[in-house]
Design a protein around this motif. Structure first.
Motif, short mmCIF file in Angstrom:
data_model
loop_
_atom_site.label_atom_id
_atom_site.label_comp_id
_atom_site.label_asym_id
_atom_site.label_seq_id
_atom_site.Cartn_x
_atom_site.Cartn_y
_atom_site.Cartn_z
N PRO A 190 0.87 -1.18 0.00
CA PRO A 190 0.00 0.00 0.00
C PRO A 190 0.91 1.23 0.00
N GLU A 191 1.18 1.77 -1.17
CA GLU A 191 2.15 2.88 -1.26
C GLU A 191 1.48 4.23 -1.04
N VAL A 192 1.96 4.96 -0.04
CA VAL A 192 1.53 6.35 0.13
C VAL A 192 2.51 7.17 -0.72
N LEU A 193 1.98 7.82 -1.76
CA LEU A 193 2.84 8.55 -2.70
C LEU A 193 3.54 9.74 -2.02
N PRO A 194 4.74 10.08 -2.51
CA PRO A 194 5.46 11.23 -1.92
C PRO A 194 5.01 12.57 -2.49
N ASP A 195 4.07 12.58 -3.44
CA ASP A 195 3.61 13.83 -4.04
C ASP A 195 2.95 14.71 -2.99
N LEU A 200 6.82 15.94 7.33
CA LEU A 200 7.15 14.57 7.75
C LEU A 200 6.08 13.99 8.67
N GLU A 201 5.58 14.81 9.58
CA GLU A 201 4.57 14.38 10.55
C GLU A 201 3.29 13.91 9.83
N THR A 202 2.89 14.66 8.81
CA THR A 202 1.69 14.27 8.05
C THR A 202 1.93 12.94 7.36
N SER A 203 3.10 12.80 6.77
CA SER A 203 3.43 11.55 6.08
C SER A 203 3.39 10.38 7.06
N ARG A 204 3.90 10.60 8.27
CA ARG A 204 3.89 9.51 9.26
C ARG A 204 2.46 9.17 9.69
N VAL A 235 8.83 6.82 5.35
CA VAL A 235 8.16 8.07 5.72
C VAL A 235 9.11 9.24 5.46
N THR A 236 8.73 10.08 4.52
CA THR A 236 9.53 11.27 4.16
C THR A 236 8.57 12.45 3.98
N PRO A 237 9.07 13.67 4.06
CA PRO A 237 8.17 14.80 3.75
C PRO A 237 7.79 14.76 2.27
N GLY A 238 6.69 15.42 1.89
CA GLY A 238 6.28 15.46 0.48
C GLY A 238 7.37 16.06 -0.40
N ALA A 254 10.65 8.34 12.11
CA ALA A 254 9.21 8.41 11.78
C ALA A 254 8.75 7.11 11.11
N THR A 255 9.59 6.54 10.28
CA THR A 255 9.23 5.30 9.58
C THR A 255 9.04 4.16 10.58
N VAL A 256 10.03 3.98 11.45
CA VAL A 256 9.95 2.85 12.40
C VAL A 256 8.81 3.07 13.39
N GLN A 257 8.56 4.33 13.74
CA GLN A 257 7.43 4.63 14.64
C GLN A 257 6.11 4.21 13.98
N ALA A 258 5.94 4.59 12.72
CA ALA A 258 4.69 4.23 12.02
C ALA A 258 4.56 2.71 11.94
#
Ligand SMILES: O=P(O)(O)OC[C@H]1O[C@](O)(COP(=O)(O)O)[C@@H](O)[C@@H]1O
Length: 365
Positions: A190-195, A200-204, A235-238, A254-258
């Protein structure tokens, strides 16, 4: 056996699936995603002025899979596209056999692509369930042992919607169930696009929400988690975030937290997609992910497409005399990512693509 639950898989099938998943995430190894559909492959070839013909796609895949056996030190599996799974090298050896001989497990993309999800603000789902059981059974008989299905979620002010998260999680669970019945380990993507210009917080937060939907759906469909792999975005910022760039350590935390909030410990491995990060950037982030001071009960490795192939394509340019150099690029990147999967990458391995951004806007296809 309780009568409340249907028999899902036999103990033998469970053991087989767990074994495949374990091999795919063997320490220091990851997956080469070479499953670009014809259109996507065409875009890659177009960048180096090579015509998108069946023969050129075959020549390119021969280059990848014909790389020295050293490749298997860091590549556990390769995801193929249906066309590639039926092709052979110039000596007539089927690609599946070429990989098997190197001890690399062949896998297959089984989705039929991203399509609009009616009733949403430009969101999508993924098709391909029709006839999937028969296709999976055929692939298994061909020597293929794992599969991949990609869904795409978009971050904007009003998305991803409940509907998109629910539907994509559900279709991935149905796919996973069919694969497991046929003896294929499903990679759930399930890919959350980086667009977007989100931070970063929103992405997480969005990644967490999407994964929470995902594991609820997998539970609802009685998926045997030990015989699955997750392929999420890091997890990266847009891509258009106007603020200060996040450090690899911030992205990793942020990635490992999610993941730790949503992915059960029963899942043997997480194989990240590269999502348009440049080659070195994806490797450095993977390395940082394997160094954060947080509990990580799963293997954390790679299933990169662009971030393993950009330098290979740049070195190849469609010319036979460049094949050896292009293969060296693949070995370099595979080794760098293998080290990163162990948290031991020292950095600095640049390839022929340099630090070129691999971001493709709205990479939904
Ligand atoms: O749109 P397609 O052709 O299905 O391909 C999407 C690509 O995205 C991936 O899932 C991940 O690739 P990246 O590492 O380049 O993000 C690949 O496995 C696949 O080739």
């Amino acid at each position: 056996m309780s009568t409340r639950f249907a028999q899902y898989l036999t103990p033998e099938k469970e053991a087989e699936l767990a074994d495949i998943a374990k091999k795919l995430t063997y320490p220091g190894k990851g997956i080469l995603a070479a499953d670009e559909s014809m259109a996507t492959c065409g875009k890659r070839l177009q960048d180096i002025n090579v015509e998108n013909t069946e023969e050129n796609r075959r020549r390119y895949r021969e280059l990848l899979f014909g790389t020295d056996i050293e490749l298997s030190e860091n590549i556990s599996g390769v995801i193929l596209f249906d066309e590639t799974a039926r092709q052979a090298d110039s000596n007539g050896v089927p690609f599946i056999k070429v990989l098997e001989k190197k001890g690399i497990i062949p896998g297959i993309k089984v989705d039929k692509g991203v399509v609009p999800l009616a009733g949403t603000l430009n969101e999508c789902t993924t098709t391909g369930l029709d006839g999937l059981r028969e296709r999976c059974e055929e692939y298994k008989s061909m020597g293929i042992h794992f599969a991949k299905w990609r869904c795409v979620l978009k971050i904007s002010k009003f998305t991803p919607s409940y509907q998109a998260m629910f539907e994509n999680a559900n279709v991935l669970a149905r796919y996973a169930s069919i694969c497991q019945q046929a003896g294929l380990v499903p990679i759930v993507e399930p890919e959350v696009l980086p667009d977007g210009d989100h931070d970063l917080e929103t992405s997480r937060r969005v990644t967490e929400e999407v994964l929470a939907f995902q594991y609820k759906a997998l539970a609802d469909h009685h998926i045997y988690l030990e015989g699955t792999l997750l392929k999420p975005n890091m997890v990266t910022p847009g891509q258009l975030y106007p603020g200060q760039a996040a450090t690899p350590e911030q992205c990793a935390t942020a990635t490992v937290q999610a993941l730790s909030r949503t992915v059960p410990a029963a899942v043997p491995g997480v194989v990240f997609l590269s999502g348009g990060q440049n080659e070195e950037g994806a490797t450095i982030n993977l390395n940082a992910i394997n160094n954060v001071a947080q509990r990580r009960p799963w293997a954390l490795t790679f299933s990169f497409g662009r971030a393993l192939q950009a330098s290979v394509l740049a070195a190849w340019q469609g010319k036979d005399e460049n094949v050896k150099d292009a293969q060296k690029e693949l070995l370099k990147r595979a080794k760098a990512n293998g080290d990163a999967a162990l948290g031991r990458y020292k950095g600095g391995i640049q390839g022929a693509a340099g630090g070129k951004s691999l971001f493709v806007k709205d990479h939904a296809y």
